[in-house]
Design a protein around this motif. Sequence first.
Motif, PDB file in Angstrom:
ATOM      1  N   GLN A   1      13.727  27.787  41.378  1.00 35.36           N
ATOM      2  CA  GLN A   1      14.812  28.769  41.234  1.00 35.36           C
ATOM      3  C   GLN A   1      14.838  29.720  42.427  1.00 35.36           C
ATOM      4  O   GLN A   1      15.910  30.061  42.929  1.00 35.36           O
ATOM      5  N   GLN A   2      13.662  30.137  42.886  1.00 32.15           N
ATOM      6  CA  GLN A   2      13.589  31.023  44.045  1.00 32.15           C
ATOM      7  C   GLN A   2      14.087  30.310  45.297  1.00 32.15           C
ATOM      8  O   GLN A   2      14.800  30.890  46.116  1.00 32.15           O
ATOM      9  N   GLU A   3      13.706  29.029  45.445  1.00 38.67           N
ATOM     10  CA  GLU A   3      14.183  28.233  46.582  1.00 38.67           C
ATOM     11  C   GLU A   3      15.704  28.140  46.553  1.00 38.67           C
ATOM     12  O   GLU A   3      16.358  28.263  47.581  1.00 38.67           O
TER      13      GLU A   3
ATOM     14  N   GLN B   1      18.988  21.648  42.960  1.00 36.54           N
ATOM     15  CA  GLN B   1      19.578  21.650  41.619  1.00 36.54           C
ATOM     16  C   GLN B   1      19.155  20.400  40.843  1.00 36.54           C
ATOM     17  O   GLN B   1      18.860  20.472  39.646  1.00 36.54           O
ATOM     18  N   ASP B   2      19.102  19.261  41.535  1.00 35.33           N
ATOM     19  CA  ASP B   2      18.642  18.028  40.888  1.00 35.33           C
ATOM     20  C   ASP B   2      17.185  18.156  40.453  1.00 35.33           C
ATOM     21  O   ASP B   2      16.816  17.756  39.343  1.00 35.33           O
ATOM     22  N   LYS B   3      16.358  18.730  41.322  1.00 38.80           N
ATOM     23  CA  LYS B   3      14.948  18.942  40.982  1.00 38.80           C
ATOM     24  C   LYS B   3      14.812  19.888  39.792  1.00 38.80           C
ATOM     25  O   LYS B   3      13.958  19.685  38.916  1.00 38.80           O
ATOM     26  N   LEU B   4      15.658  20.926  39.759  1.00 44.83           N
ATOM     27  CA  LEU B   4      15.635  21.872  38.641  1.00 44.83           C
ATOM     28  C   LEU B   4      15.978  21.176  37.324  1.00 44.83           C
ATOM     29  O   LEU B   4      15.328  21.418  36.302  1.00 44.83           O
ATOM     30  N   GLU B   5      16.983  20.328  37.347  1.00 45.12           N
ATOM     31  CA  GLU B   5      17.370  19.598  36.133  1.00 45.12           C
ATOM     32  C   GLU B   5      16.240  18.685  35.669  1.00 45.12           C
ATOM     33  O   GLU B   5      15.945  18.612  34.470  1.00 45.12           O
ATOM     34  N   LYS B   6      15.607  18.006  36.607  1.00 46.01           N
ATOM     35  CA  LYS B   6      14.494  17.110  36.273  1.00 46.01           C
ATOM     36  C   LYS B   6      13.341  17.922  35.679  1.00 46.01           C
ATOM     37  O   LYS B   6      12.758  17.548  34.665  1.00 46.01           O
ATOM     38  N   LYS B   7      13.025  19.052  36.310  1.00 41.51           N
ATOM     39  CA  LYS B   7      11.931  19.911  35.843  1.00 41.51           C
ATOM     40  C   LYS B   7      12.258  20.467  34.458  1.00 41.51           C
ATOM     41  O   LYS B   7      11.387  20.561  33.596  1.00 41.51           O
ATOM     42  N   LYS B   8      13.519  20.797  34.242  1.00 39.33           N
ATOM     43  CA  LYS B   8      13.950  21.322  32.946  1.00 39.33           C
ATOM     44  C   LYS B   8      13.707  20.267  31.862  1.00 39.33           C
ATOM     45  O   LYS B   8      13.217  20.589  30.775  1.00 39.33           O
ATOM     46  N   GLY B   9      14.020  19.015  32.173  1.00 40.30           N
ATOM     47  CA  GLY B   9      13.777  17.918  31.229  1.00 40.30           C
ATOM     48  C   GLY B   9      12.289  17.767  30.930  1.00 40.30           C
ATOM     49  O   GLY B   9      11.894  17.556  29.778  1.00 40.30           O
ATOM     50  N   GLU B  10      11.457  17.883  31.965  1.00 39.23           N
ATOM     51  CA  GLU B  10      10.008  17.789  31.776  1.00 39.23           C
ATOM     52  C   GLU B  10       9.507  18.934  30.898  1.00 39.23           C
ATOM     53  O   GLU B  10       8.630  18.731  30.045  1.00 39.23           O
ATOM     54  N   ILE B  11      10.053  20.121  31.113  1.00 41.41           N
ATOM     55  CA  ILE B  11       9.647  21.284  30.298  1.00 41.41           C
ATOM     56  C   ILE B  11      10.031  21.061  28.831  1.00 41.41           C
ATOM     57  O   ILE B  11       9.233  21.324  27.931  1.00 41.41           O
ATOM     58  N   ILE B  12      11.220  20.549  28.609  1.00 39.27           N
ATOM     59  CA  ILE B  12      11.681  20.292  27.239  1.00 39.27           C
ATOM     60  C   ILE B  12      10.776  19.259  26.562  1.00 39.27           C
ATOM     61  O   ILE B  12      10.392  19.425  25.401  1.00 39.27           O
TER      62      ILE B  12
ATOM     63  N   LEU C   1      25.904  24.524  57.406  1.00 44.03           N
ATOM     64  CA  LEU C   1      26.443  24.651  56.050  1.00 44.03           C
ATOM     65  C   LEU C   1      26.302  23.338  55.289  1.00 44.03           C
ATOM     66  O   LEU C   1      25.911  23.341  54.114  1.00 44.03           O
ATOM     67  N   GLU C   2      26.612  22.236  55.932  1.00 42.43           N
ATOM     68  CA  GLU C   2      26.463  20.921  55.299  1.00 42.43           C
ATOM     69  C   GLU C   2      25.014  20.690  54.895  1.00 42.43           C
ATOM     70  O   GLU C   2      24.732  20.248  53.782  1.00 42.43           O
ATOM     71  N   ARG C   3      24.099  20.999  55.813  1.00 40.95           N
ATOM     72  CA  ARG C   3      22.677  20.812  55.538  1.00 40.95           C
ATOM     73  C   ARG C   3      22.237  21.693  54.366  1.00 40.95           C
ATOM     74  O   ARG C   3      21.528  21.240  53.462  1.00 40.95           O
ATOM     75  N   THR C   4      22.709  22.919  54.353  1.00 44.69           N
ATOM     76  CA  THR C   4      22.355  23.855  53.279  1.00 44.69           C
ATOM     77  C   THR C   4      22.934  23.399  51.947  1.00 44.69           C
ATOM     78  O   THR C   4      22.269  23.488  50.910  1.00 44.69           O
ATOM     79  N   GLU C   5      24.164  22.909  51.957  1.00 49.20           N
ATOM     80  CA  GLU C   5      24.780  22.418  50.721  1.00 49.20           C
ATOM     81  C   GLU C   5      24.016  21.225  50.171  1.00 49.20           C
ATOM     82  O   GLU C   5      23.801  21.116  48.959  1.00 49.20           O
ATOM     83  N   ASP C   6      23.578  20.319  51.061  1.00 48.96           N
ATOM     84  CA  ASP C   6      22.766  19.178  50.630  1.00 48.96           C
ATOM     85  C   ASP C   6      21.446  19.660  50.032  1.00 48.96           C
ATOM     86  O   ASP C   6      20.982  19.145  49.013  1.00 48.96           O
ATOM     87  N   GLN C   7      20.859  20.664  50.666  1.00 48.19           N
ATOM     88  CA  GLN C   7      19.602  21.235  50.191  1.00 48.19           C
ATOM     89  C   GLN C   7      19.793  21.851  48.801  1.00 48.19           C
ATOM     90  O   GLN C   7      18.949  21.674  47.913  1.00 48.19           O
TER      91      GLN C   7
END
Length: 128
Positions: free
Chosen positions: A19-21, A97-108, A86-92
Motif C-alpha cells: 500500500q505504501q509503494e 495493484q495486482d500484487k495487492l489483490e493477490k496478497k488480499k486473497g492470501e490474507i482472506i 508516466l507510462e512506466r509509472t502507470e505500469d508500476q
Amino acid sequence: MAEVQARLQGLSEEYTKLQQELQTSVQSQQKLEAQKQENTNVQKEFERLKNGESIYKLVGPVLLKQDKVEAESTVNGRIEFISKELERTEDQIKEIQDKLEKKKGEIIQAQAGLQAGGGAPGKVAAKG
C-alpha cells in the motif's frame, strides 16, 4: 494455530508495504502529470509567439535569451521523457495493484484457516 497467526501477521505487513509503494507511485504519477501539463502549457505559449519575439530562460537569478528552436526542442524532449516516465509509472501502479489483490486473497485464506482452526476446538469443548 500460532503458525497461522504468524503467517497472517507477515501477510498483513507485506500488504501494508505494498500500500505504501502504491501511494508513492501514485504521488510520483501526480507529480509527472503536473510537470507534463506545465510543459504542454509552455509549448502552447511557443505557438502563440510571433516571429521575432524573444524567449528567455531563467538560469539561477539571471534571464538568458534563448533561440526559439532550441527552446521548443528542449520542451518537446521533456514532454517525451515525462510521457515515457508516466507510462512506466502507470505500469508500476497496475503491477502493485495486482500484487495487492493477490496478497488480499492470501490474507482472506489465512483468516479463514485461522477461523477454521480456532472454531474446531471450541466445538469439541462444547460437546465435552
